[in-house]
Design an enzyme around this catalytic site. Structure first.
Site, PDB file in Angstrom:
ATOM      1  N   LYS A 116      38.962  10.663  48.147  1.00 21.80           N
ATOM      2  CA  LYS A 116      38.843  10.361  49.552  1.00 21.80           C
ATOM      3  C   LYS A 116      39.648  11.280  50.586  1.00 21.80           C
ATOM      4  O   LYS A 116      39.301  11.517  51.550  1.00 21.80           O
ATOM      5  CB  LYS A 116      39.223   9.068  49.888  1.00 21.80           C
ATOM      6  CG  LYS A 116      38.091   7.822  49.153  1.00 21.80           C
ATOM      7  CD  LYS A 116      38.961   6.529  49.439  1.00 21.80           C
ATOM      8  CE  LYS A 116      37.881   5.466  49.128  1.00 21.80           C
ATOM      9  NZ  LYS A 116      37.684   5.490  47.634  1.00 21.80           N
ATOM     10  N   GLU A 200      44.169   4.718  57.553  1.00 21.05           N
ATOM     11  CA  GLU A 200      43.252   4.654  58.218  1.00 21.05           C
ATOM     12  C   GLU A 200      43.328   3.513  59.292  1.00 21.05           C
ATOM     13  O   GLU A 200      43.887   2.540  58.953  1.00 21.05           O
ATOM     14  CB  GLU A 200      41.862   4.250  57.638  1.00 21.05           C
ATOM     15  CG  GLU A 200      41.284   5.597  56.889  1.00 21.05           C
ATOM     16  CD  GLU A 200      39.852   5.364  56.134  1.00 21.05           C
ATOM     17  OE1 GLU A 200      39.534   4.095  56.420  1.00 21.05           O
ATOM     18  OE2 GLU A 200      39.361   6.194  55.579  1.00 21.05           O
ATOM     19  N   HIS A 235      34.236  -5.930  49.460  1.00 16.53           N
ATOM     20  CA  HIS A 235      34.091  -4.639  49.547  1.00 16.53           C
ATOM     21  C   HIS A 235      32.660  -4.188  48.696  1.00 16.53           C
ATOM     22  O   HIS A 235      32.464  -3.023  48.237  1.00 16.53           O
ATOM     23  CB  HIS A 235      35.066  -3.528  49.158  1.00 16.53           C
ATOM     24  CG  HIS A 235      36.224  -3.945  50.005  1.00 16.53           C
ATOM     25  ND1 HIS A 235      36.336  -3.595  51.646  1.00 16.53           N
ATOM     26  CD2 HIS A 235      37.531  -4.679  49.875  1.00 16.53           C
ATOM     27  CE1 HIS A 235      37.462  -3.768  51.867  1.00 16.53           C
ATOM     28  NE2 HIS A 235      38.041  -4.510  50.978  1.00 16.53           N
ATOM     29  N   ARG A 291      25.631  10.413  44.051  1.00 22.55           N
ATOM     30  CA  ARG A 291      24.582  10.032  43.062  1.00 22.55           C
ATOM     31  C   ARG A 291      23.551   9.231  43.722  1.00 22.55           C
ATOM     32  O   ARG A 291      23.653   9.098  44.954  1.00 22.55           O
ATOM     33  CB  ARG A 291      25.121   9.093  42.135  1.00 22.55           C
ATOM     34  CG  ARG A 291      26.075   8.072  43.005  1.00 22.55           C
ATOM     35  CD  ARG A 291      26.375   6.814  41.768  1.00 22.55           C
ATOM     36  NE  ARG A 291      27.401   6.131  42.653  1.00 22.55           N
ATOM     37  CZ  ARG A 291      27.274   5.029  43.360  1.00 22.55           C
ATOM     38  NH1 ARG A 291      26.173   4.890  43.529  1.00 22.55           N
ATOM     39  NH2 ARG A 291      28.186   4.412  43.968  1.00 22.55           N
TER      40      ARG A 291
END
Length: 668
Positions: A116, A200, A235, A291
Site C-alpha cells: 500500500k 490516512e 471491510h 487480479r
C-alpha cells in the site's frame, strides 16, 4: 491461443474459468485437495490432479506442486483466479522461470501494488488523487504521531501489507493514537509478517467505487466503467453494483482515466481493479487489486463482455478486444454474495451438508456463479461462499426488484446462510434511495439484523400440514406392505372415539413449545394454534417437497424439508425452522438418562479430555473446541459416565453434531 490451461483455484471461480475456456475450445486442468475430490470444478474440468491434503498450505498454496502438475499435463498457462496465489509475485516469477504463462500482470506490478505504501508513492508521482496521509518509511511512534497531527484527526492507521481489514484502526483523538498504532502493528505482523503501517485522513461517509481496467502487451489500456462496492461489513464486500449510482458522467470519466493512468504507471497487463474512496465530489486512490475481482460479473452484465476471455486473449499476446471508444454500457446489475454464515452470531461461518440447494432459474436477467451442488459439504477449510447471485435490468430500480425476487426464490437448507440478511439490504428504503456509504450496514444494523421473531401462525400451519401429510404418505406405504391393510393401527386419520378426528402436535420454535391441534374436515382442515380460533386450510396438496394450501382464503406455496424431527419451511423468502416434539423419540432419547452434548458452533476439536467409560463430575471439562480463533470448553451438565466420544483431536465438526454422550444415571 493456448490449447490447455491449468486453473490454480477451486470453487466458483474455477468453474467460472472452465466455462469460458470450454466455450473457446481450450482444455482445462483442475487441481484439488483431498477434501475437494468430488468438487464441482473437478468434475467440470477435462483433467484433474490431487495436490495434497485439505489445508490450503498443503494444497492450493503449494506453487511448486501446481507447477509440476502443469508440466506433467502439458498446460501452457495457469489461471490463478482470485485469492490463493493470484497476487503472489513469487509464484508469478516461478511460472516465468518454468516457461508457463501466468495469466495475470507482470511480476513487478504485483509487487509494487501489493504494498500500500509503495503503490501510493507511485500513484502520487502519476498524479492519481490520494487521500491526505503518510506513506513514508519512518515507523517510529514520534514520526507517526507528528504526521497524524499534520493530517488532522480522525485518522486511519492501516497495515502497509495485506488487506481485509487486518491491521486497521480508526483514531479519533491524539490520546488514542499510541495504543492504536501498537495494536495495528501487532495485528499486521501476525497476519502479514510486516508491521509497517501508513496513515490516512479518515473520511466520515465515503463510498467505495472501483474501476475495472484492462491493458495488453501492445500499450493499450482501457477502463470498463465502475462498480460501487460500498455495502461492506468489516471491510468485506457484501453487495456490489454497476454502474455506481448517482455519479456525474464527468466524474466517471475522470475516475476511469485516473485508473488507466495508475495501471500504466506500473506497466500493467491484464485485468485489474483500481479502488477509490469517493466523498463530496472528490475521489482518492486506495489500492489496486492485480487480479480479476470477485464482483467482475456485474461489469460483464452491463458491458456484454466476458472478462475471462479478455484475460486469456491478452495473456496469449493478443490485443484488447475493444478500445475505449468502442466500449459501451447498458442497464444496471447487482451481485449479492451468498455465504454459509450466521448473521445473528457476528457472521460466524457455518459448515455442514447442503441438504437442499435450489437457486432461482437463470435467464438473461439472472445469473448464478457457484462451485457447489445440492449434497455437497461446506467445510471449515475454505471460504464459505455458496454462490454469487447476479441480476441485470434496464435501470437500477428494475434490477433491484429482480434482486429481491431472486433472493426470495433461493432455497438453501442444511447450513445457516445470509440470504435473509441480503434480502433485508435489498429491501431497505435507504438502499433503494442510494443513501449508501461504507458505514451502511453498521448504521442500519438494527433494521438489517432484528432479533429472531417467533414463527408466525402461517408457518406453524404449514408445518402441521406437512407433518400430517407426510404421515399419511408413510401410512399408505405401510398399508401396501402390511398383511392386514385395513388394520385401524395403520390409520393416520386422527380418529377419536366420541370426538372429531384430530391430531395434536407440539412444535418447538427455538426453545419455545408451540402446541397445535389439527382437525379433519370433509374437504379441508382447521388448525388451532396455541388455543386461538381455528385457521382454515383448503385445497391442500403435498408432493413430498412442495406444499400448497389456501390458508384463510390466501393461496400459499412452501417448500418443506425434513431432517429427522427438524423441519425447515421456505415460503416467499421467509425461512422458518421448527422441531417436532415427538414423545416417542424423546422417551427413547432419554432412556437410561443419557445426554448428548452437541457442538454449539462449527469448529475444530483441539483436545479430547475424557474417554468412554470415564466417570465425571458436573461441570467437568470434556472437550475443547476451537472456532473463530477462540477455544470453547464443552463441560458436563451433570455427574455421569461418558458412554461415547464421537470425535478426536483435529476433527472438523458442524454445529449441532453430537460430540459426546453422557449417561447421567436415573434421578432419585
Amino acid at each position: 491461443m493456448f490449447d490447455k490451461i491449468l486453473i490454480a483455484n477451486r470453487g466458483e471461480i474455477a468453474c467460472r474459468v472452465i466455462r469460458t475456456a470450454r466455450r473457446m475450445g481450450i482444455r482445462t486442468v483442475a487441481v484439488y485437495s483431498e477434501a475437494d475430490a468430488r468438487a464441482m470444478h473437478v468434475e467440470m474440468a477435462d483433467e484433474a490432479v490431487c495436490i495434497g491434503p485439505a489445508p490450503v498450505g498443503e494444497s492450493y498454496l503449494r506453487g511448486d506442486v501446481i507447477l509440476e502438475v502443469a508440466k506433467q499435463t502439458g498446460a501452457q498457462a495457469i489461471h490463478p483466479g482470485y485469492g490463493f496465489l493470484s497476487e503472489n509475485a513469487g509464484f508469478a516469477a516461478a511460472c516465468a522461470e518454468a516457461g508457463v504463462v501466468f495469466i495475470g500482470p507482470p511480476i513487478e506490478a504485483i509487487r509494487v501494488m501489493g504494498s500500500k505504501a509503495e503503490s501510493k508513492r507511485l500513484m502520487a508521482q502519476a498524479d492519481v488523487p490520494l487521500v491526505p496521509g503518510y506513506h513514508g518509511e519512518g515507523q517510529d511512534l514520534e514520526t507517526l504521531a507528528a504526521e497524524a497531527q499534520r493530517i488532522g484527526f480522525p485518522v486511519l492507521v492501516k497495515a502497509s501489507a495485506g488487506g481485509g481489514g487486518k491491521g486497521m484502526r480508526v483514531v479519533r483523538a491524539p490520546g488514542e493514537f499510541a495504543d492504536a498504532v501498537a495494536g495495528a502493528k501487532r495485528e499486521a505482523k501476525a497476519a502479514f509478517g510486516d508491521d509497517s503501517v501508513l496513515l490516512e485522513k479518515y473520511l466520515g461517509r465515503p463510498r467505495h467505487v472501483e474501476i475495472q481496467v484492462f491493458c495488453d502487451t501492445h500499450g493499450n489500456g482501457v477502463y470498463l466503467f465502475e462498480r460501487d462496492c460500498s455495502i461492506q461489513r468489516r471491510h468485506q464486500k457484501v453487495i456490489e453494483e454497476a454502474p455506481a449510482p448517482s455519479l456525474p458522467d464527468d466524474l466517471r470519466r475522470r475516475m476511469g482515466e485516473a485508473a488507466v493512468a495508475a495501471a500504466k504507471a506500473v506497466n500493467y497487463v491484464g485485468a485489474g481493479t483500481v479502488e477509490f474512496l469517493y466523498e463530496d465530489g472528490g475521489f482518492y486512490f486506495i489500492e489496486m487489486n492485480t487480479r480479476l475481482q470477485v464482483e467482475h460479473p456485474v461489469t460483464e452484465k452491463i458491458t456484454g463482455q466476458d472478462l475471462v476471455e479478455w484475460q486469456l486473449r491478452v495473456a496469449a499476446g493478443g490485443t484488447l478486444p475493444l478500445m475505449q471508444d468502442q466500449l459501451t454500457r447498458r442497464g444496471h446489475a447487482f451481485e449479492a454474495r451468498l455465504y454459509a454464515e450466521d448473521p445473528q452470531r457476528e457472521f460466524l461461518p457455518a459448515i455442514g451438508r447442503l441438504v437442499r440447494l435450489r437457486p432461482p432459474a437463470e435467464n438473461d436477467h439472472v445469473r448464478v456463479d457457484t462451485g457447489v451442488r445440492e449434497g455437497d459439504e461446506v467445510t471449515m477449510f475454505y471460504d464459505p461462499m455458496i454462490a454469487k447471485l447476479i441480476v441485470w435490468d434496464e435501470d437500477r430500480d428494475a434490477a433491484l426488484r429482480r434482486l429481491r425476487v431472486a433472493l426470495a426464490a433461493y432455497e438453501v437448507v442444511g447450513v445457516t446462510t445470509n440470504v435473509g440478511f441480503l434480502g433485508a439490504i435489498a429491501a431497505h428504503p435507504a438502499f433503494r434511495a442510494v443513501e449508501i456509504d461504507t458505514g451502511f450496514i453498521e448504521r442500519y444494523r438494527a433494521d438489517l439484523l432484528p432479533p429472531p421473531a417467533p414463527v408466525p401462525d402461517r408457518g406453524l400451519v404449514l408445518a402441521a400440514l406437512a407433518v400430517l401429510l407426510r404421515r399419511n404418505a408413510e401410512t399408505k406405504k405401510a398399508r401396501r406392505a402390511a398383511s392386514d391393510p385395513h388394520s385401524p393401527w395403520l390409520s393416520a386419520s386422527g380418529w377419536r372415539l366420541n370426538d372429531d378426528n384430530h391430531h395434536e402436535l407440539r412444535l418447538i420454535d427455538g426453545e419455545t413449545p408451540r402446541p397445535l391441534t389439527l382437525h379433519f374436515r370433509p374437504t379441508d382442515y382447521e388448525v388451532e394454534v396455541e388455543g386461538r380460533p381455528a385457521i382454515r386450510a383448503e385445497n391442500v396438496a403435498w408432493d413430498g417437497e412442495t406444499l400448497t394450501a389456501t390458508i384463510d382464503r390466501v393461496r400459499t406455496r412452501a417448500t418443506v424439508v425434513f431432517q429427522g424431527l427438524d423441519l425447515t419451511i421456505l415460503s416467499d423468502g421467509s425461512v422458518w425452522r421448527l422441531h417436532l416434539d415427538d414423545p416417542t423419540a424423546r422417551a427413547a432419547d432419554q432412556e437410561g438418562g443419557s445426554g448428548r452434548l452437541t457442538a454449539p458452533m462449527p469448529g475444530t476439536i483441539v483436545r479430547v479430555l475424557v474417554e468412554a467409560g470415564q466417570t465425571v463430575e458436573a461441570g467437568a471439562p470434556l472437550m475443547l473446541l476451537e472456532a473463530m480463533k477462540m477455544e470453547h470448553t464443552i463441560k458436563a451438565p451433570a455427574a455421569g459416565t461418558v458412554t461415547a466420544v464421537n470425535f478426536a483431536a483435529g476433527d472438523q465438526v458442524s454445529e449441532g453434531v453430537d460430540l459426546l454422550v453422557l449417561d447421567v444415571g436415573e434421578e432419585k
